[in-house]
Design a protein around this motif. Structure first.
Motif, mmCIF file in Angstrom:
data_model
loop_
_atom_site.group_PDB
_atom_site.id
_atom_site.type_symbol
_atom_site.label_atom_id
_atom_site.label_comp_id
_atom_site.label_asym_id
_atom_site.label_seq_id
_atom_site.Cartn_x
_atom_site.Cartn_y
_atom_site.Cartn_z
ATOM 1 N N GLU A 213 0.801 -1.223 0.000
ATOM 2 C CA GLU A 213 0.000 0.000 0.000
ATOM 3 C C GLU A 213 0.831 1.268 0.000
ATOM 4 O OE1 GLU A 213 -3.810 -0.006 1.923
ATOM 5 O OE2 GLU A 213 -3.308 -1.872 2.929
ATOM 6 N N SER A 214 2.157 1.139 0.122
ATOM 7 C CA SER A 214 2.926 2.380 0.257
ATOM 8 C C SER A 214 3.779 2.680 -0.970
ATOM 9 C CB SER A 214 3.800 2.319 1.513
ATOM 10 O OG SER A 214 4.396 1.058 1.614
ATOM 11 N N GLU A 215 3.986 3.989 -1.187
ATOM 12 C CA GLU A 215 4.812 4.414 -2.307
ATOM 13 C C GLU A 215 6.260 4.128 -1.970
ATOM 14 O OE1 GLU A 215 4.098 8.411 -3.762
ATOM 15 O OE2 GLU A 215 6.214 8.614 -4.269
ATOM 16 N N ILE A 216 7.003 3.520 -2.878
ATOM 17 C CA ILE A 216 8.424 3.309 -2.588
ATOM 18 C C ILE A 216 9.308 4.351 -3.267
ATOM 19 C CG2 ILE A 216 8.357 0.922 -1.801
ATOM 20 C CD1 ILE A 216 8.971 -0.064 -4.516
ATOM 21 N N TYR A 217 8.908 4.853 -4.404
ATOM 22 C CA TYR A 217 9.604 6.011 -4.948
ATOM 23 C C TYR A 217 8.884 6.578 -6.164
ATOM 24 C CZ TYR A 217 11.652 3.345 -8.827
ATOM 25 O OH TYR A 217 11.826 2.594 -9.941
ATOM 26 N N ALA A 218 9.305 7.782 -6.530
ATOM 27 C CA ALA A 218 8.741 8.442 -7.710
ATOM 28 C C ALA A 218 9.899 8.844 -8.600
ATOM 29 C CB ALA A 218 7.953 9.675 -7.293
ATOM 30 N N PHE A 219 9.649 8.927 -9.904
ATOM 31 C CA PHE A 219 10.734 9.344 -10.796
ATOM 32 C C PHE A 219 10.204 10.251 -11.888
ATOM 33 C CE2 PHE A 219 9.548 6.445 -14.260
ATOM 34 C CZ PHE A 219 8.847 5.455 -13.581
ATOM 35 N N ASN A 220 11.037 11.198 -12.293
ATOM 36 C CA ASN A 220 10.699 12.077 -13.400
ATOM 37 C C ASN A 220 11.423 11.568 -14.629
ATOM 38 O OD1 ASN A 220 10.293 14.158 -15.225
ATOM 39 N ND2 ASN A 220 10.428 15.731 -13.633
ATOM 40 N N LEU A 221 10.665 11.327 -15.696
ATOM 41 C CA LEU A 221 11.266 10.738 -16.886
ATOM 42 C C LEU A 221 12.101 11.729 -17.667
ATOM 43 C CD1 LEU A 221 8.178 8.764 -17.986
ATOM 44 C CD2 LEU A 221 10.382 7.779 -17.414
ATOM 45 N N LEU A 222 11.816 13.004 -17.484
ATOM 46 C CA LEU A 222 12.558 14.008 -18.234
ATOM 47 C C LEU A 222 13.084 15.031 -17.245
ATOM 48 C CD1 LEU A 222 13.279 14.698 -21.185
ATOM 49 C CD2 LEU A 222 11.434 16.346 -21.114
ATOM 50 N N PRO A 223 14.155 14.669 -16.561
ATOM 51 C CA PRO A 223 14.584 15.537 -15.471
ATOM 52 C C PRO A 223 15.369 16.754 -15.952
ATOM 53 C CG PRO A 223 15.965 13.597 -15.572
ATOM 54 C CD PRO A 223 14.996 13.503 -16.729
ATOM 55 N N GLU A 224 15.206 17.163 -17.199
ATOM 56 C CA GLU A 224 15.908 18.366 -17.641
ATOM 57 C C GLU A 224 14.982 19.233 -18.484
ATOM 58 O OE1 GLU A 224 19.289 17.135 -20.024
ATOM 59 O OE2 GLU A 224 18.014 16.996 -21.784
ATOM 60 N N GLU A 225 15.311 20.502 -18.505
ATOM 61 C CA GLU A 225 14.503 21.490 -19.221
ATOM 62 C C GLU A 225 14.947 21.583 -20.680
ATOM 63 O OE1 GLU A 225 11.903 23.360 -17.882
ATOM 64 O OE2 GLU A 225 12.206 21.797 -16.364
ATOM 65 N N GLY A 226 14.196 22.381 -21.435
ATOM 66 C CA GLY A 226 14.672 22.750 -22.757
ATOM 67 C C GLY A 226 14.317 21.791 -23.860
ATOM 68 N N HIS A 227 13.179 21.115 -23.755
ATOM 69 C CA HIS A 227 12.700 20.279 -24.843
ATOM 70 C C HIS A 227 11.311 20.764 -25.237
ATOM 71 C CE1 HIS A 227 15.772 17.047 -24.420
ATOM 72 N NE2 HIS A 227 15.839 17.561 -23.203
ATOM 73 N N LYS A 228 11.041 20.831 -26.524
ATOM 74 C CA LYS A 228 9.715 21.252 -26.949
ATOM 75 C C LYS A 228 8.666 20.241 -26.510
ATOM 76 C CE LYS A 228 6.878 22.369 -30.964
ATOM 77 N NZ LYS A 228 6.814 22.503 -32.429
ATOM 78 N N ARG A 229 8.988 18.971 -26.622
ATOM 79 C CA ARG A 229 8.006 17.938 -26.347
ATOM 80 C C ARG A 229 8.242 17.273 -24.993
ATOM 81 N NH1 ARG A 229 4.063 19.822 -29.117
ATOM 82 N NH2 ARG A 229 4.185 19.578 -31.364
ATOM 83 N N PRO A 230 7.153 16.819 -24.352
ATOM 84 C CA PRO A 230 7.291 16.148 -23.057
ATOM 85 C C PRO A 230 7.861 14.740 -23.224
ATOM 86 C CG PRO A 230 5.020 16.048 -23.811
ATOM 87 C CD PRO A 230 5.765 16.885 -24.818
ATOM 88 N N ALA A 231 8.216 14.130 -22.110
ATOM 89 C CA ALA A 231 8.769 12.774 -22.148
ATOM 90 C C ALA A 231 7.785 11.818 -22.817
ATOM 91 C CB ALA A 231 9.082 12.291 -20.737
ATOM 92 N N PHE A 232 6.503 11.964 -22.464
ATOM 93 C CA PHE A 232 5.473 11.086 -23.016
ATOM 94 C C PHE A 232 4.133 11.796 -23.092
ATOM 95 C CE2 PHE A 232 8.386 7.753 -21.839
ATOM 96 C CZ PHE A 232 8.162 6.803 -22.810
ATOM 97 N N ILE A 233 3.325 11.372 -24.057
ATOM 98 C CA ILE A 233 1.898 11.639 -23.947
ATOM 99 C C ILE A 233 1.192 10.290 -23.979
ATOM 100 C CG2 ILE A 233 1.978 13.912 -25.069
ATOM 101 C CD1 ILE A 233 0.645 12.481 -27.550
ATOM 102 N N ASN A 234 0.038 10.259 -23.334
ATOM 103 C CA ASN A 234 -0.831 9.098 -23.490
ATOM 104 C C ASN A 234 -1.930 9.459 -24.458
ATOM 105 O OD1 ASN A 234 0.683 7.742 -21.702
ATOM 106 N ND2 ASN A 234 -0.879 7.506 -20.120
ATOM 107 N N LEU A 235 -2.124 8.589 -25.428
ATOM 108 C CA LEU A 235 -3.105 8.839 -26.473
ATOM 109 C C LEU A 235 -3.513 7.474 -27.018
ATOM 110 C CD1 LEU A 235 -4.342 11.122 -28.366
ATOM 111 C CD2 LEU A 235 -2.431 10.666 -29.902
ATOM 112 N N GLN A 236 -4.810 7.243 -27.132
ATOM 113 C CA GLN A 236 -5.253 5.963 -27.663
ATOM 114 C C GLN A 236 -4.735 5.820 -29.095
ATOM 115 O OE1 GLN A 236 -7.034 8.196 -26.009
ATOM 116 N NE2 GLN A 236 -8.756 7.324 -24.892
ATOM 117 N N GLN A 237 -4.276 4.617 -29.432
ATOM 118 C CA GLN A 237 -3.699 4.377 -30.759
ATOM 119 C C GLN A 237 -4.619 4.800 -31.913
ATOM 120 O OE1 GLN A 237 -1.793 0.540 -31.229
ATOM 121 N NE2 GLN A 237 -1.977 0.622 -33.456
#
Lengths: 62, 538
Positions: free
Chosen positions: B105-129
């Motif tokens: 039931e407990s969170e063990i950790y969190a992570f940022n997939l794109l830990p740096e600035e300066g990109h036009k696009r995000p690490a991911f989008i979710n979008l149905q195929q």
């Protein structure tokens, strides 16, 4: 590049060995395995170097 | 007859009889693409924009139902930006950068997939195929209106093919009966069970993983966070894993690991699925099931991705487990890699050898994806007591010690492949420069003026990029006029990502935005040589 040390290197050999045995005292088999798995991961992280770890794996498995 | 194998979500290209079906001699097309999924449509769009005559044959008349692939990575969005349809995807998609991992039931950790600035696009989008495919087809329609020579034929089924010296003869079945066409090149984008591959009797070796996963896409109004949430051994799925992920239209992807010995039919009963869902989201939130599926997975690859005039791209060439979102994202990198090469060879600008590099570079990429997704599968689905022992040891340790975080493997999410050792790479002329922009690497985005670097590298050909040094007014490389982009950088992200400690740099960038070569200054001879190498001329 540091190689795996295979000559005596423990600062206090008998003290370490005693501590190792004590850590396993009173554990059932599953807990013994779990403890050793954690210990391996902790020591591996401390060593860090992939070539040394691979050499250790090879020596242990030989 | 052309049988429907699945239901379509959007009917985008209904069958119409065409003149080719009545011509006495088979009509020849430059490129015929088999399969109108994301890879086939992406390739058609890329080729069409380059003025290459191409024809998509799909045995259905639209986009298949079901969310299926939902995570589209930054590199895929950058490729779609180049193709002209990145914006509608990002506008519709759910942007996320954060992943959270729970145990029990407990969170063990969190992570940022794109830990740096300066990109036009995000690490991911979710979008149905289906949306992803729809946006590709809509862009194809816009390009057709501008004269791009792309054609899509629905309910056209390839039934056999014969390779000849200078073309392939195709037999195609339609609701009006069979006809023949010729193709200079054929690209099979017809999925993991590729009928084209079967037809040619080609193998697809690899590993099957003994596990089942249930996907339940549900519609609900809920204020769960827009993050990838992953559970090991949660109370609602003891001893197994689970995943929750937000999609557009209030749809949520729930994924439950189930183990190997299951009663598939019983597990797929809607009431059974609903009770699993309630266990995860609680009793109070109303929801409806949108799409459900039980999948098993395997990691497979063909030996060769090119067989004469036939190429394999996407899942037809290589298949990975879904963890890491490396399937469709890997396929889009195949498109990125193959389109400019086919175009250059068809236009007579490059020799056949350039096409060989498609197999070399993309097999390298596929093996990297298979390696990563197999490792994740081994973490999630321990195959023996030792695997389980170390997996549990990692999870025990991670609660108290940061060092164990990187060992937790709930998916190594798709990153673009760097083509190290590719025959198209020039020798690195700036070896002390940043490793991330070495020859073979995809151009890493960075802010430039009011926009971004990648937006300035969307042309169809090669680009010569100079940073802090001058280029001649008109650059001719190996007899080709080449587009140039000269910029200044100091103490900014461009400097950090392209110069390192070097005062200046010149980079030759391929049409797929990978670095072909880099040097400290403009050097006409080195550039000629690098261009020839990148075009497969050596």
């Amino acid at each position: 590049m540091p190689d795996l040390i295979l000559t005596p290197n423990l600062e206090a050999t008998d003290d370490f060995y005693e501590a190792l045995l004590n850590a396993h005292e009173g554990l059932d088999e599953a807990d013994i395995h779990a403890l050793n798995a954690r210990l391996i991961l902790i020591l591996a992280n401390h060593i860090g170097k992939q070539s040394v770890l691979e050499e250790a794996l090879a020596v242990a498995g030989a | 007859m052309v049988k429907a194998r699945y239901q379509t979500a959007f009917r985008l290209y209904p069958y119409e009889k065409v003149a080719d079906q009545d011509t006495p001699a088979p009509k020849r097309h430059s490129v015929v693409i088999i399969g109108g999924g994301p890879v086939g449509m992406g390739l058609a769009l890329d080729l069409g924009k380059k003025g290459i005559d191409c024809l998509v044959l799909d045995d259905h008349d639209g986009v298949g139902q079901g969310s299926r692939a939902i995570c589209f990575a930054k590199r895929t969005l950058e490729i779609c930006d180049r193709l002209g349809c990145g914006d509608p995807m990002v506008d519709k998609g759910v942007v996320w950068n954060l992943g959270r991992v729970y145990r029990d039931e407990s969170e063990i950790y969190a992570f940022n997939l794109l830990p740096e600035e300066g990109h036009k696009r995000p690490a991911f989008i979710n979008l149905q195929q289906p949306y992803f495919e729809q946006f590709l087809v809509e862009e194809i329609r816009r390009q057709q209106a501008k004269g791009a020579p792309v054609e899509i034929r629905g309910q056209n089924l390839l039934t056999s093919l014969t390779q000849n010296d200078d073309h392939i003869l195709l037999d195609v079945e339609t609701p009006d009966g069979p006809y023949q066409i010729e193709a200079e090149y054929l690209v099979a984008c017809d999925g993991a069970s590729s009928p084209t591959r079967e037809m040619m009797g080609l193998g697809f070796g690899g590993r099957v993983f003994e596990d089942n996963f249930l996907i339940a896409d549900i519609k609900m109004q809920a204020d769960f966070p827009t993050e990838r949430r992953f559970w090991f051994d949660p109370p609602f799925n003891r001893g197994e894993t689970a995943l929750m992920h937000k999609q557009p239209d209030d749809v949520w992807r729930l994924d439950f690991q189930m183990g190997w010995d299951i009663d598939r039919k019983a597990e797929l009963a809607p009431e059974k699925i609903k009770s699993r869902v309630r266990g995860m989201i609680g009793e109070d939130i109303p929801f409806e099931l949108v799409w459900t599926s039980i999948y098993t997975f395997r990691c497979c690859s063909m030996e060769e991705y090119r067989h004469g005039r036939v190429f394999f791209a996407g899942d037809s060439a290589h298949q990975v487990s879904p963890f890491g979102a490396r399937g469709c994202n890997g396929g889009m990198q195949d498109v990125d890699n193959l389109a400019w090469k086919l175009a250059a060879v068809i236009k007579g600008e490059a020799p056949d050898a350039l096409l060989e590099s498609y197999h070399i570079e993309r097999k390298h990429g596929a093996l990297e994806n298979i390696k990563n997704s197999s490792r994740t599968a081994d973490f999630l689905t321990p195959r023996n007591p030792a695997h389980a022992l170390f997996r549990d040891a990692v999870l025990d340790l991670v609660e108290k010690h940061d060092f164990a975080r990187p060992l937790v493997n709930s998916g190594r999410l798709s990153v673009p492949c760097t083509y190290d050792d590719s025959p198209l790479n020039a020798e690195d002329g700036l070896p002390q420069g940043p490793a991330r922009s070495r020859p073979g690497s995809p151009v890493v985005d960075a802010p430039l003026g009011d926009g971004f670097l990648l937006d300035r590298l969307k042309g169809d050909g090669f680009t010569l990029l100079s940073i802090n040094c001058d280029l001649p007014a008109d650059v001719e490389v190996a007899g080709h006029h080449i587009r140039t982009l000269s910029i200044r950088a100091e103490g900014d992200l461009i400097a950090e990502r392209y110069l390192g400690d070097a005062p200046a740099a010149v980079l030759l960038i391929r049409p797929d935005q990978h670095v072909a070569g880099r040097w400290p200054t403009y050097n006409a001879r080195a550039l000629d040589e690098a261009f020839n190498t990148a075009m497969g001329r050596t």
